[in-house]
Scaffold this motif. Sequence first.
Motif, PDB file in Angstrom:
ATOM      1  N   GLN A 516       0.831  -1.204   0.000  1.00 27.24           N
ATOM      2  CA  GLN A 516       0.000   0.000   0.000  1.00 27.24           C
ATOM      3  C   GLN A 516       0.866   1.256   0.000  1.00 27.24           C
ATOM      4  O   GLN A 516       0.529   2.267  -0.593  1.00 27.24           O
ATOM      5  CB  GLN A 516      -0.870  -0.057   1.256  1.00 27.24           C
ATOM      6  CG  GLN A 516      -1.953   0.981   1.363  1.00 27.24           C
ATOM      7  CD  GLN A 516      -2.574   0.880   2.773  1.00 27.24           C
ATOM      8  OE1 GLN A 516      -2.786  -0.222   3.283  1.00 27.24           O
ATOM      9  NE2 GLN A 516      -2.815   2.012   3.398  1.00 27.24           N
ATOM     10  N   GLU A 517       2.019   1.177   0.668  1.00 24.76           N
ATOM     11  CA  GLU A 517       2.887   2.350   0.756  1.00 24.76           C
ATOM     12  C   GLU A 517       3.886   2.412  -0.390  1.00 24.76           C
ATOM     13  O   GLU A 517       4.834   3.201  -0.346  1.00 24.76           O
ATOM     14  CB  GLU A 517       3.586   2.371   2.119  1.00 24.76           C
ATOM     15  CG  GLU A 517       2.543   2.539   3.231  1.00 24.76           C
ATOM     16  CD  GLU A 517       3.140   2.736   4.610  1.00 24.76           C
ATOM     17  OE1 GLU A 517       4.351   2.510   4.775  1.00 24.76           O
ATOM     18  OE2 GLU A 517       2.375   3.130   5.511  1.00 24.76           O
ATOM     19  N   GLY A 518       3.694   1.559  -1.361  1.00 27.74           N
ATOM     20  CA  GLY A 518       4.483   1.690  -2.583  1.00 27.74           C
ATOM     21  C   GLY A 518       5.623   0.693  -2.704  1.00 27.74           C
ATOM     22  O   GLY A 518       6.334   0.703  -3.693  1.00 27.74           O
ATOM     23  N   TYR A 519       5.791  -0.171  -1.702  1.00 23.64           N
ATOM     24  CA  TYR A 519       6.888  -1.146  -1.773  1.00 23.64           C
ATOM     25  C   TYR A 519       6.312  -2.461  -2.282  1.00 23.64           C
ATOM     26  O   TYR A 519       6.220  -3.439  -1.558  1.00 23.64           O
ATOM     27  CB  TYR A 519       7.565  -1.283  -0.420  1.00 23.64           C
ATOM     28  CG  TYR A 519       8.166   0.033   0.007  1.00 23.64           C
ATOM     29  CD1 TYR A 519       9.419   0.401  -0.452  1.00 23.64           C
ATOM     30  CD2 TYR A 519       7.453   0.925   0.806  1.00 23.64           C
ATOM     31  CE1 TYR A 519       9.956   1.632  -0.110  1.00 23.64           C
ATOM     32  CE2 TYR A 519       7.993   2.150   1.149  1.00 23.64           C
ATOM     33  CZ  TYR A 519       9.242   2.495   0.686  1.00 23.64           C
ATOM     34  OH  TYR A 519       9.775   3.691   1.014  1.00 23.64           O
ATOM     35  N   ALA A 520       5.867  -2.423  -3.534  1.00 22.28           N
ATOM     36  CA  ALA A 520       5.086  -3.533  -4.069  1.00 22.28           C
ATOM     37  C   ALA A 520       5.955  -4.563  -4.772  1.00 22.28           C
ATOM     38  O   ALA A 520       5.504  -5.668  -5.038  1.00 22.28           O
ATOM     39  CB  ALA A 520       4.025  -3.006  -5.032  1.00 22.28           C
ATOM     40  N   SER A 521       7.203  -4.215  -5.088  1.00 19.72           N
ATOM     41  CA  SER A 521       8.077  -5.237  -5.676  1.00 19.72           C
ATOM     42  C   SER A 521       8.576  -6.123  -4.529  1.00 19.72           C
ATOM     43  O   SER A 521       8.723  -5.675  -3.395  1.00 19.72           O
ATOM     44  CB  SER A 521       9.249  -4.583  -6.408  1.00 19.72           C
ATOM     45  OG  SER A 521      10.463  -4.894  -5.767  1.00 19.72           O
ATOM     46  N   LEU A 549       1.636 -10.961  -1.024  1.00 16.74           N
ATOM     47  CA  LEU A 549       1.974  -9.778  -1.821  1.00 16.74           C
ATOM     48  C   LEU A 549       1.301  -9.856  -3.194  1.00 16.74           C
ATOM     49  O   LEU A 549       0.756  -8.859  -3.692  1.00 16.74           O
ATOM     50  CB  LEU A 549       3.494  -9.678  -1.982  1.00 16.74           C
ATOM     51  CG  LEU A 549       3.994  -8.455  -2.747  1.00 16.74           C
ATOM     52  CD1 LEU A 549       3.719  -7.172  -1.965  1.00 16.74           C
ATOM     53  CD2 LEU A 549       5.502  -8.572  -3.032  1.00 16.74           C
ATOM     54  N   ALA A 550       1.328 -11.038  -3.803  1.00 12.80           N
ATOM     55  CA  ALA A 550       0.689 -11.213  -5.110  1.00 12.80           C
ATOM     56  C   ALA A 550      -0.793 -10.895  -4.997  1.00 12.80           C
ATOM     57  O   ALA A 550      -1.378 -10.235  -5.860  1.00 12.80           O
ATOM     58  CB  ALA A 550       0.904 -12.638  -5.606  1.00 12.80           C
ATOM     59  N   ASP A 551      -1.365 -11.349  -3.899  1.00 13.94           N
ATOM     60  CA  ASP A 551      -2.798 -11.140  -3.704  1.00 13.94           C
ATOM     61  C   ASP A 551      -3.125  -9.645  -3.593  1.00 13.94           C
ATOM     62  O   ASP A 551      -4.034  -9.157  -4.250  1.00 13.94           O
ATOM     63  CB  ASP A 551      -3.221 -11.888  -2.446  1.00 13.94           C
ATOM     64  CG  ASP A 551      -4.731 -11.922  -2.317  1.00 13.94           C
ATOM     65  OD1 ASP A 551      -5.394 -12.119  -3.352  1.00 13.94           O
ATOM     66  OD2 ASP A 551      -5.229 -11.730  -1.193  1.00 13.94           O
TER      67      ASP A 551
END
Lengths: 975, 177, 85
Positions: A516-521, A549-551
């Motif tokens: 959510q805070e942008g650390y999606a990798s 994370l994938a979800d």
Amino acid sequence: MRRRATGGSALDRGRKLGFRFAAQRMEGFAGDTLASALLANGVRLMGRSFKYHRPRGVLTAGSEEPNALVEVRRDGQFHPNIRATLQDLHPGLEARAQNCWPSLRRDVMAVNDLLSPFLGAGFYYKTFMWPRAFWEGLYEPLIRRAAGLGRLPGSHDNSLHERAFAFCDLLVIGAGPTGLMAALMAGRTGADVILAEEDRQMGGRLLGDNGQIDGVPAAAWVKAVRAELASLPNVRLMPRTSIFGAYDGGVFGALERVAQHLAEPGLTPRECYWRIAARRAILASGALERPIAHPGNDRPGVMLLSAVASYWHRWAVDPGRVVVFGNNDHALATARRLAAEGMRIVSYIDPREDLVASDTGFPLRSGAEVVATRGRHELREVTIRAKGREHRIVCDTLALSGGWNPTLALACHHGMRPVWDEGLATFVPRPGMVPGLEPAGAARGRFSTAACLADGMQAARDALAELGRTPPDMPVPEAEDGGYALRPLWEVRAPGRAWLDFANDVTTKDVALAAQEGYASVEHMKRYTTQGMAPDQGKSSNMGALAVLADVTGGTIPETGTTTFRPPFVPVSIGTLGAGARGKGFRPERRTTSDAQARALGAPMIEAGLWYRPAYFPRPGDADWRAACNREVGFVRNAVGVCDVSTLGKIAVQGPDAGRFLDLVYTGTMSRLTPCRVRYGLMLREDGHVMDDGTCARLGAQDFLVTTTTAAASEVMRHLDFVQQAFCSDWQLRFASVTEHWAQMAIAGPLAGELLGHVLGDVPDLPFMGCQPVQIGDVAGRLFRISFSGERGYELAVPADFGADLFRHLVALAEGLGGGSYGMEALNVLRIEKGFVTHAEIDGRVTAFDLGLQAMVSGKKDCIGKVMSQREGLCGPERLQIVGLRPTDANAEIHAGAHLYPMRAAAKAAHGQGHVTSACYSPTLATWLGLALVVNGRARHGETLRLVDGLRGQRMEVTLCDPVFFDPDGGRMRD
Amino acid sequence: MIELSPTGAFGVLRLPLEQGETRLSAIAPPRITAIAPYPGQMNALSRRLGAFPAPGEVHDGQLRLVWSGREMAFAFGEGLPEGLEDFAALCDQSDAWAGLALVGQDAQAVLARLVALDLRALAAPSSARALMGHLPLLLIKESDTRFDLWTFRSMADSLVHEMEAAMRGVAARRAIS
Amino acid sequence: MHLPCPCCGWRDLREFTCIGAADHLHRPVPDAPPEAWHDYLHNRANPAGEGRDLWYHDPCGTWLVASRNTLTHAVHGSTGLEDAR
Ligand SMILES: [Zn+2]
């Protein structure tokens, strides 16, 4: 509360062992691990978690354990972060829980758990940002106190560590069904096999299995195979050995736990760091069961189903009333089997809707999930949600099985990524990810026992073919070949915190927050939440975190990818990695033949490369070292001094083309040197800078002896080898280092000749820069008339066997003449007074021009470095050139490293004029002196500069002058 | 005129040493002559010497010839044929090297702690140049249970120290197994 | 990592010193233009992938050219300098 059932394949019931945990006395059996013994003693609470200090119990039965990390104490020392699952019990074992104070049960830092809403992912990055001024005083100490898993002993670790090298045809990693079959097949061909197993027992999953192989119980089959392997001289069994890294060229790092399990290790190393070079390797490391992220899944008493089974079979640990929460057929089959063996399974919970099973011996709840757990320090009950309704089940143990992940880390150590297997809902390795290493069995997703046995044989066959060996005919043993169907369940959605990474306290919410805070990798999520960064490297959490994370990011798991697998696979202590590199193992000591005498005279020894040389020779009444140094300078200037100079590199260059070769490597024309003469030589690097200096003596028509400085001897040898092998390999010459064969003593001072007369019988008539063979009784030696002090000087060389005695005689004779031995301090003063350079000046950046030695670069021939030494930028007024320095105040101390500035300019780099390379107090001239490299220095003699020594806070005025302070025309050394 | 007496390379060190199944002792220093054939002279030299050892070879004849590095062999002992100077550079190295003999059942196990070499793969006798930690090493395998270890004389002390530590560890392991 | 020494066979990396690409064997003549010398000394090849580089086997004193791949770290073989130019 006793929780030991009967049986236990690993236990020796005849040997009871007393041990202590958290200051309590307990008892276990030989064969127990600390974890099994604690469980058998009813201890579930084994540690506190890293961040929230939550009570934690053991989750697994292997090296992947995230929770049960303890300190193990011995002889007043302790080792932190020992996994209780790998620590074998021994009499008197003393272990303590970590991350808790004052005690495991009452830990004040548990308050962190109440603060957890504020301590989520990225907490450090957010909270400790500002104000900046708080960093040093407040934040950093705060973080340091709270952070860190376990604590450092604080004292020097004097436990013994060992390093060793091994070589083999085939390395088999893991001794489960796959590894045992592979090793057996390869072993029978006579191939050189190493079978490494992390556990102390070979067998892997078969140790916790009551199935049959070829009609005999699995344990009996393991025993028979192990016995055959042990009987083969070409097979080495390495139990207690974790392969932790796959490196280039078939090299594997291995950690062998040698003495950690011994009550009295004596001189046995604690651990051994093996480097195993294998022509082929089979990765039979099996698979790890994964937990399910549901609220409250970190309570002591929640374990993996495979661990519950292991503790039951191997160590007879009765888990009490067990609820099994699984999502796969293997879990159900295991639960059935355990129930049939008498384990009290009170319920089997499975999210799959349409599961039907009869005769299980326990209630089976299909379409159900565990949504909560209760119990303060350990599990008391679980809450089940089925068809929208919740109810509670009282139990002692919750056994989780979320499916299996192949243990494939080693296959990824060269940077290759595994591939997603939809059916198994996990990543599996591809062939050839590490050249020469092939995964087999459960490590590549072949999970049934029968499939592992067959795959182990196939992997062995393939490896043997590449090794040029014919595999023997062997039938595949018959064994269980059950299917493995599962429905992935990564996260149970319900109120409360569901843990992914137990070791670093990372929940499903933390992963969602990171995204959510942008650390999606995945790599960013890992660093933001610290998931997977604890000592267990996320072995039980990486897959789950990835799925969550994938979800939340709406991608698939293969799209999300994996983080990078790096060595080491298991934690390796620094002491073990550095084994063999303490003291002399880190730095061998080179000692001259006069070493013992110098030490006996009380001389402090200083390092020169690997050599040890005396700094000075103290006498009673000396005020300080400088008193001794001044005295020794006086010996040389006024009488005679003796100094062991054997450490200088000596290289014999022989052959018809020896002179021609020396012309190529030296700036001067050595081929024109007449026999029995010595010349100063300068050697350049090809880029035009000075490599080294020394002397070149022509002992005969085809026989030269060149010297190098002590520090550069091996570099010069490598350089000569390169020049000869690259550019003139057909020239008729050879060279060899003779540094070690000759002991060489400098004899310097006005009375040097007289002293030599006593040694040789008469004073040799040897001109300055001459050399000749000499005879001392039966001993053939060499005499050189050279001087590094500016006085009449000789160097006398004898075979090293006679060095000690020669030094003894010379010192005695010198003392009789009012002189004595001198050390490195005096040698340094003597050469600075004469402006002779050493590697303090030849620092890799100077040219012959800078040293004022450009005339030594012969214009009549080529030499290595000549072309470049004359290029633009390496010779000119912009260069730093060597000069002498005298302080205006003769008593102002100069030190090397100080910088020089114009008198009225600020001491800033932009104004820098150069720096001091060497400095000393000259008793001869009664002033401090320095040598310096100064911009356009030769043209600036007489100029005054400001010397600034930032390190010592000194400022003074110095005058530039010629670097030769004493006897500038050299009359004293020539006469 | 003075008289000089010799001091061995292992003068003050306590040798021999025994630990478990290995024994470490100093080798009485022989005369060592380095022989380095000039380019193109190998055949002429070999004729005079019998044969010149190829990399890794040890030739035992009237004197022992040990391959000791690139295009170099050490002759151990006296009695080098006359007239070799025309074909090779000869250089006295007798005092440059210090030798230890490691003998015993665990000799290979001890060396496995110190040298990154597959010692089992070496023939006996044969030689190898290697590093023992940071020590330069000329290793001669005499048999599966005897290895001669030569290093620079100045490092004799460090060699003994390294050997002793490895021998102790292997002996201690043997005691627990 | 292991490298093959033409004298000693495959040996542990720790016994070797590397000085970069094998083009360093092609020393310009003394009166070559400065560019040739700068290329020889400083503008050295450092390819990602297949390459030949110069190594010194310290224990035996042999210089060699190793053919290897700097991406995969595969080592294909080596020769002494007499065969390398
Ligand atoms: Zn070599």
